[in-house]
Design a protein around this motif. Structure first.
Motif, mmCIF file in Angstrom:
data_model
loop_
_atom_site.group_PDB
_atom_site.id
_atom_site.type_symbol
_atom_site.label_atom_id
_atom_site.label_comp_id
_atom_site.label_asym_id
_atom_site.label_seq_id
_atom_site.Cartn_x
_atom_site.Cartn_y
_atom_site.Cartn_z
ATOM 1 N N LEU A 1 0.827 -1.205 0.000
ATOM 2 C CA LEU A 1 0.000 0.000 0.000
ATOM 3 C C LEU A 1 0.863 1.257 0.000
ATOM 4 C CD1 LEU A 1 -2.880 -0.953 2.477
ATOM 5 C CD2 LEU A 1 -3.103 -0.433 0.046
ATOM 6 N N ASP A 2 1.978 1.233 0.712
ATOM 7 C CA ASP A 2 2.890 2.384 0.684
ATOM 8 C C ASP A 2 3.439 2.604 -0.723
ATOM 9 O OD1 ASP A 2 2.587 3.043 3.334
ATOM 10 O OD2 ASP A 2 4.247 1.782 4.008
ATOM 11 N N ARG A 3 3.805 1.519 -1.408
ATOM 12 C CA ARG A 3 4.325 1.663 -2.775
ATOM 13 C C ARG A 3 3.243 2.154 -3.726
ATOM 14 N NH1 ARG A 3 6.506 -3.584 -1.538
ATOM 15 N NH2 ARG A 3 8.698 -3.426 -0.911
ATOM 16 N N ALA A 4 1.993 1.778 -3.464
ATOM 17 C CA ALA A 4 0.890 2.211 -4.313
ATOM 18 C C ALA A 4 0.366 3.590 -3.966
ATOM 19 C CB ALA A 4 -0.258 1.200 -4.236
ATOM 20 N N GLY A 5 0.922 4.220 -2.934
ATOM 21 C CA GLY A 5 0.473 5.550 -2.558
ATOM 22 C C GLY A 5 -0.679 5.587 -1.600
ATOM 23 N N ASN A 6 -1.006 4.460 -0.961
ATOM 24 C CA ASN A 6 -2.109 4.376 -0.001
ATOM 25 C C ASN A 6 -3.406 4.944 -0.589
ATOM 26 O OD1 ASN A 6 -0.819 3.252 2.468
ATOM 27 N ND2 ASN A 6 0.434 5.095 2.305
ATOM 28 N N PRO A 7 -3.998 4.259 -1.585
ATOM 29 C CA PRO A 7 -5.276 4.737 -2.129
ATOM 30 C C PRO A 7 -6.325 4.868 -1.032
ATOM 31 C CG PRO A 7 -4.376 2.942 -3.450
ATOM 32 C CD PRO A 7 -3.545 3.008 -2.210
ATOM 33 N N SER A 8 -7.089 5.941 -1.099
ATOM 34 C CA SER A 8 -7.978 6.302 0.004
ATOM 35 C C SER A 8 -9.013 5.241 0.374
ATOM 36 C CB SER A 8 -8.688 7.628 -0.321
ATOM 37 O OG SER A 8 -9.376 7.538 -1.559
ATOM 38 N N PRO A 9 -9.626 4.485 -0.563
ATOM 39 C CA PRO A 9 -10.639 3.523 -0.098
ATOM 40 C C PRO A 9 -10.056 2.295 0.576
ATOM 41 C CG PRO A 9 -10.952 4.094 -2.426
ATOM 42 C CD PRO A 9 -9.584 4.534 -2.026
ATOM 43 N N TRP A 10 -8.756 2.057 0.460
ATOM 44 C CA TRP A 10 -8.204 0.771 0.841
ATOM 45 C C TRP A 10 -7.350 0.880 2.094
ATOM 46 C CZ3 TRP A 10 -10.418 -3.167 -1.289
ATOM 47 C CH2 TRP A 10 -10.956 -3.044 -2.578
ATOM 48 N N THR A 11 -7.535 -0.118 2.955
ATOM 49 C CA THR A 11 -6.688 -0.333 4.118
ATOM 50 C C THR A 11 -6.293 -1.805 4.139
ATOM 51 O OG1 THR A 11 -8.594 -0.778 5.545
ATOM 52 C CG2 THR A 11 -7.820 1.514 5.422
ATOM 53 N N VAL A 12 -5.399 -2.167 5.051
ATOM 54 C CA VAL A 12 -4.958 -3.556 5.131
ATOM 55 C C VAL A 12 -6.125 -4.470 5.501
ATOM 56 C CG1 VAL A 12 -3.427 -5.148 6.353
ATOM 57 C CG2 VAL A 12 -2.599 -2.893 5.694
ATOM 58 N N ASP A 13 -6.935 -4.050 6.480
ATOM 59 C CA ASP A 13 -8.074 -4.885 6.886
ATOM 60 C C ASP A 13 -9.090 -5.033 5.753
ATOM 61 O OD1 ASP A 13 -6.967 -5.202 9.375
ATOM 62 O OD2 ASP A 13 -8.090 -3.546 10.278
ATOM 63 N N ARG A 14 -9.305 -3.959 5.014
ATOM 64 C CA ARG A 14 -10.272 -4.035 3.920
ATOM 65 C C ARG A 14 -9.780 -4.937 2.798
ATOM 66 N NH1 ARG A 14 -13.132 1.431 2.380
ATOM 67 N NH2 ARG A 14 -13.930 0.970 4.460
ATOM 68 N N ILE A 15 -8.486 -4.886 2.508
ATOM 69 C CA ILE A 15 -7.945 -5.760 1.463
ATOM 70 C C ILE A 15 -8.026 -7.218 1.898
ATOM 71 C CG2 ILE A 15 -5.832 -6.397 0.238
ATOM 72 C CD1 ILE A 15 -5.103 -3.494 0.112
ATOM 73 N N MET A 16 -7.711 -7.492 3.155
ATOM 74 C CA MET A 16 -7.805 -8.872 3.634
ATOM 75 C C MET A 16 -9.250 -9.367 3.586
ATOM 76 S SD MET A 16 -4.742 -9.821 4.208
ATOM 77 C CE MET A 16 -5.083 -11.379 5.009
ATOM 78 N N GLY A 17 -10.202 -8.511 3.950
ATOM 79 C CA GLY A 17 -11.609 -8.902 3.832
ATOM 80 C C GLY A 17 -12.025 -9.132 2.394
ATOM 81 N N THR A 18 -11.519 -8.311 1.483
ATOM 82 C CA THR A 18 -11.820 -8.491 0.060
ATOM 83 C C THR A 18 -11.217 -9.788 -0.471
ATOM 84 O OG1 THR A 18 -11.857 -6.087 -0.202
ATOM 85 C CG2 THR A 18 -11.705 -7.395 -2.190
ATOM 86 N N LYS A 19 -10.020 -10.128 -0.012
ATOM 87 C CA LYS A 19 -9.395 -11.385 -0.438
ATOM 88 C C LYS A 19 -10.243 -12.587 -0.002
ATOM 89 C CE LYS A 19 -4.946 -11.856 0.272
ATOM 90 N NZ LYS A 19 -4.389 -12.206 -1.034
ATOM 91 N N GLY A 20 -10.753 -12.550 1.232
ATOM 92 C CA GLY A 20 -11.623 -13.637 1.678
ATOM 93 C C GLY A 20 -12.917 -13.710 0.891
ATOM 94 N N ALA A 21 -13.504 -12.539 0.583
ATOM 95 C CA ALA A 21 -14.729 -12.526 -0.215
ATOM 96 C C ALA A 21 -14.478 -13.030 -1.633
ATOM 97 C CB ALA A 21 -15.315 -11.109 -0.249
ATOM 98 N N CYS A 22 -13.353 -12.655 -2.213
ATOM 99 C CA CYS A 22 -13.012 -13.151 -3.555
ATOM 100 C C CYS A 22 -12.779 -14.658 -3.546
ATOM 101 C CB CYS A 22 -11.774 -12.423 -4.069
ATOM 102 S SG CYS A 22 -12.046 -10.694 -4.509
ATOM 103 N N LEU A 23 -12.228 -15.167 -2.463
ATOM 104 C CA LEU A 23 -12.048 -16.612 -2.340
ATOM 105 C C LEU A 23 -13.386 -17.344 -2.408
ATOM 106 C CD1 LEU A 23 -10.186 -19.079 -1.602
ATOM 107 C CD2 LEU A 23 -10.702 -18.538 0.783
#
Length: 308
Positions: free
Chosen positions: A89-111
Motif C-alpha cells: 500500500l505504501d508503494r501504491a500511494g495508499n489509495p484512500s478507499p483501501w486499508t490492510v483490513d479491507r484488502i484482507m476482507g476483500t481477499k476472503g470474499a473473492c475466495l
C-alpha cells in the motif's frame, strides 16, 4: 440439482458483490441520528456504545461480513501477510478507499466468490472440485495483483515526473527558501507521487522524526533506483553539512541523463518488439497477396499440363 446449484451460486455471488461494492465506500460513512449527536459532543463514538439501529448500513451489514472474510483470509495467508500488504500500500500511494483490513476482507470474499463460480461451472464432480480450487486461489490473489499493478503504474509516473519535480525544488532552494519550505511549496503546487511523498516527509518531521529518518523511510517506500539515489544524497548532505542547493542541482542533472537513457533504451527495444507482429500478422498477408496469384497460376499450369 443443476438449477439448485445455479441458484445458490448466483445468490452467493450477489451477496459477495454487494459486500465489495459497499466496502468501497457506497453508503453513509459517518454516524447518523443520536450517534452523530454523541460524536459532536464527545468527539468519537464507538459502535458498542451506540444502539445498533443508529449505526450506518455499512457498519450493520457489511462490516461483520468483511470481518469474517478477513479472518478467513488471515488463516489462509502466511505469517507477515499484513506487513507485506502495508508495504504494498505504501508503494501504491495508499489509495484512500483501501486499508490492510479491507484488502484482507476483500481477499476472503473473492475466495468465496471464486469457489462459487467453480461449483457453478463444473458442478458436483471432480472437474468441478478442481475448478473450485483453481478459481478460489486465483480470485484470492486478485487483490494482490491489482495492488501490484497500481504500484507499478505509480513508479512509472514517478520516474517520468521526478526530474521536473526536482527542478522546481532546486529553483525554490536557489531562490532563497529553506529546504523544508521548498518541500512544502512543491507538495502544495505540484501534482504527482513525489508531491505526496514530500508532504508525508514533512508530516513525519513535524511528528518528531529527523530529516534523515524521514527521507530514509521515503526511500524504503519508493523502490526506484533514482529515488533512492536522491534520498541517499539528501541524507548525506544533511549529515555532512553540504549545501543542499548544489546537491539538488547535481541530482537534477543526473535524473535527466537517466530519463534520456531510459528513452533511448525503449527506442532500441521497439525494433525487437515489432518483429513478432510482423511475422505473425503482416508477413502472412503480404505472402498471400504477392505469392498467391503466382501460386494459383502455377497450380493451373501443372493441372493443365497433367490433363494434356
Amino acid at each position: 440439482m443443476s438449477l439448485l446449484l445455479l441458484g445458490v451460486a448466483l445468490v452467493a455471488a450477489a451477496v459477495i458483490l454487494l459486500v465489495l461494492v459497499l466496502a468501497l465506500g457506497v453508503g453513509t460513512s459517518g454516524p447518523t441520528g443520536v450517534a452523530r449527536s454523541l460524536a459532536l459532543i464527545e468527539g468519537t463514538v464507538g459502535q458498542d456504545g451506540v444502539p445498533r439501529s443508529e449505526l450506518a448500513a455499512r457498519d450493520r451489514l457489511v462490516e461483520p461480513v468483511l470481518d469474517a472474510t478477513r479472518r478467513l483470509a488471515l488463516r489462509l495467508s502466511p505469517s507477515g501477510a499484513e506487513e507485506r500488504l502495508a508495504r504494498s500500500l505504501d508503494r501504491a500511494g495508499n489509495p484512500s478507499p483501501w486499508t490492510v483490513d479491507r484488502i484482507m476482507g476483500t481477499k476472503g470474499a473473492c475466495l468465496l466468490l471464486g469457489a462459487a463460480f467453480g461449483l457453478l461451472w463444473g458442478g458436483l464432480s471432480l472437474t468441478g472440485l478442481v475448478l473450485c480450487i483453481a478459481l478460489a486461489a486465483a480470485f484470492f490473489f486478485l487483490p494482490d495483483l491489482l495492488l501490484y499493478n497500481v504500484a507499478l503504474r505509480r513508479q512509472e509516473r514517478t520516474s517520468k515526473d521526478l526530474a521536473d519535480t526536482l527542478d522546481v525544488l532546486t529553483v525554490c532552494v536557489e531562490a532563497g527558501q529553506g529546504f523544508d519550505s521548498a518541500l512544502l511549496r512543491v507538495a502544495r503546487t505540484s501534482d504527482g507521487p513525489m508531491a505526496g511523498e514530500f508532504a508525508r516527509v514533512l508530516s513525519e518531521i513535524q511528528l518528531g522524526k529527523t530529516r534523515g529518518e524521514a527521507f530514509s523511510a521515503m526511500g524504503e517506500r519508493m523502490s526506484l533506483p533514482e529515488v533512492r539515489n536522491f534520498v541517499s544524497a539528501v541524507v548525506q548532505a544533511d549529515r555532512l553539512g553540504i549545501p543542499i542547493a548544489k546537491v539538488l542541482r547535481e541530482q537534477t542533472s543526473a535524473m535527466r541523463v537517466t530519463r534520456r537513457q531510459k528513452g533511448e533504451e525503449k527506442a532500441q527495444k521497439v525494433t525487437v518488439k515489432i518483429l513478432f507482429p510482423l511475422l505473425v500478422c503482416i508477413f502472412p498477408a503480404l505472402f498471400v497477396v504477392i505469392i498467391g496469384p503466382g501460386g494459383i497460376r502455377m497450380v493451373q499450369s501443372l493441372f493443365g499440363a497433367g490433363g494434356l
